[in-house]
Design a protein around this motif. Structure first.
Motif, PDB file in Angstrom:
ATOM      1  N   GLU A 157      29.996 -23.175  59.067  1.00 45.67           N
ATOM      2  CA  GLU A 157      29.528 -23.471  57.703  1.00 45.67           C
ATOM      3  C   GLU A 157      30.689 -23.937  56.839  1.00 45.67           C
TER       4      GLU A 157
ATOM      5  N   GLU B 155      29.949 -31.971  51.996  1.00 48.54           N
ATOM      6  CA  GLU B 155      29.176 -32.236  53.206  1.00 48.54           C
ATOM      7  C   GLU B 155      29.667 -33.497  53.904  1.00 48.54           C
TER       8      GLU B 155
ATOM      9  N   HIS C  60      29.786 -22.499  47.060  1.00 45.78           N
ATOM     10  CA  HIS C  60      28.827 -22.959  46.056  1.00 45.78           C
ATOM     11  C   HIS C  60      27.385 -22.596  46.410  1.00 45.78           C
ATOM     12  N   TYR C  61      27.144 -22.183  47.629  1.00 43.87           N
ATOM     13  CA  TYR C  61      25.778 -21.922  48.086  1.00 43.87           C
ATOM     14  C   TYR C  61      25.038 -20.872  47.252  1.00 43.87           C
TER      15      TYR C  61
ATOM     16  N   ASN D 133      30.395 -22.876  51.576  1.00 47.30           N
ATOM     17  CA  ASN D 133      29.634 -21.655  51.325  1.00 47.30           C
ATOM     18  C   ASN D 133      29.948 -21.019  49.978  1.00 47.30           C
TER      19      ASN D 133
ATOM     20  N   THR E 171      19.455 -25.497  54.740  1.00 45.16           N
ATOM     21  CA  THR E 171      19.788 -25.413  53.316  1.00 45.16           C
ATOM     22  C   THR E 171      21.286 -25.210  53.131  1.00 45.16           C
ATOM     23  N   LYS E 172      21.956 -24.783  54.175  1.00 42.58           N
ATOM     24  CA  LYS E 172      23.405 -24.636  54.160  1.00 42.58           C
ATOM     25  C   LYS E 172      24.027 -25.889  54.758  1.00 42.58           C
TER      26      LYS E 172
ATOM     27  N   MET F  36      23.784 -22.462  44.175  1.00 42.98           N
ATOM     28  CA  MET F  36      22.666 -23.359  44.425  1.00 42.98           C
ATOM     29  C   MET F  36      21.361 -22.564  44.571  1.00 42.98           C
ATOM     30  N   VAL F  37      21.412 -21.466  45.309  1.00 47.17           N
ATOM     31  CA  VAL F  37      20.227 -20.618  45.470  1.00 47.17           C
ATOM     32  C   VAL F  37      19.787 -20.078  44.111  1.00 47.17           C
TER      33      VAL F  37
ATOM     34  N   ARG G 211      28.338 -30.607  46.114  1.00 46.15           N
ATOM     35  CA  ARG G 211      27.848 -30.415  47.486  1.00 46.15           C
ATOM     36  C   ARG G 211      27.996 -31.654  48.370  1.00 46.15           C
TER      37      ARG G 211
ATOM     38  N   GLU H 108      19.731 -22.351  61.685  1.00 44.21           N
ATOM     39  CA  GLU H 108      21.104 -21.846  61.568  1.00 44.21           C
ATOM     40  C   GLU H 108      21.491 -21.078  62.832  1.00 44.21           C
TER      41      GLU H 108
END
Length: 180
Positions: A35, A159, A40-41, A38, A97-98, A44-45, A155, A25
């Protein structure tokens, strides 16, 4: 005992990947990346952390032991880990991961990315299924497979749109489709 060993190794692998992602990153941001997705990130984590928590609780409380199909599931899981490493190495500093987009970058089309668009997501789907199945944690396997599919349904379109808008993604994959 084998459960704790495998889960510990997988968690350590994930923590190592977080370090790799942070390093990548920084490199991408320095090159002008930005980015997307972000919002929804954090979900997801949370989903991935919850997966391990639910898996541990289910295995510990159910006392089912290892699956009769453990050898098969384990071999498949190890193969999936090799594919995971191949994905990370193929993307090199672009792996993260992002969703980080480097405008005008050339889309990576090597390794497993030569065969399919999102092999890393396929890896995650299979891991979320296989790891619980090895230890008969069927509730975790079912629920988190559905949650992961839901997450990826958000996602992947974000993307792909970002990649289409800022890179040569369309040309690379239109060419790939026409070659088929």
């Amino acid at each position: 005992m084998i459960f704790y060993l495998i889960v510990t190794l997988v968690i350590l692998q994930r923590l190592t990947e977080v370090v790799i992602a942070k390093r990548n990153e920084k490199w991408m941001i320095a090159k002008g990346a930005y980015e997307v997705g972000n919002s929804h990130y954090p979900y997801m984590v949370t989903m991935h952390i919850s997966f391990f928590l639910f898996l541990i609780v289910e295995v510990v409380t159910n006392h089912n032991g290892i699956s009769p199909l453990f050898p098969l599931f384990f071999i498949l899981f190890v193969a999936i880990q090799a594919l995971r490493i191949w994905c990370i190495r193929s993307l090199g500093p672009f792996w993260n991961t992002k969703i980080l987009i480097l405008p005008h970058a050339q889309v990576v089309r090597k390794g497993p990315y030569e065969i399919m668009r999102h092999p890393n997501y396929a890896v995650v789907c299979l891991e979320i299924l296989l790891l619980p199945l090895m230890f008969q944690a069927y509730f975790t396997a079912f629920c988190f497979t559905l949650l992961n599919i839901t997450m990826l349904s958000v996602r992947i379109p974000i993307e792909e749109k970002a990649l289409r808008d800022a890179t040569n993604y369309n040309r690379v994959f239109e060419k790939k489709i026409s070659e088929s």
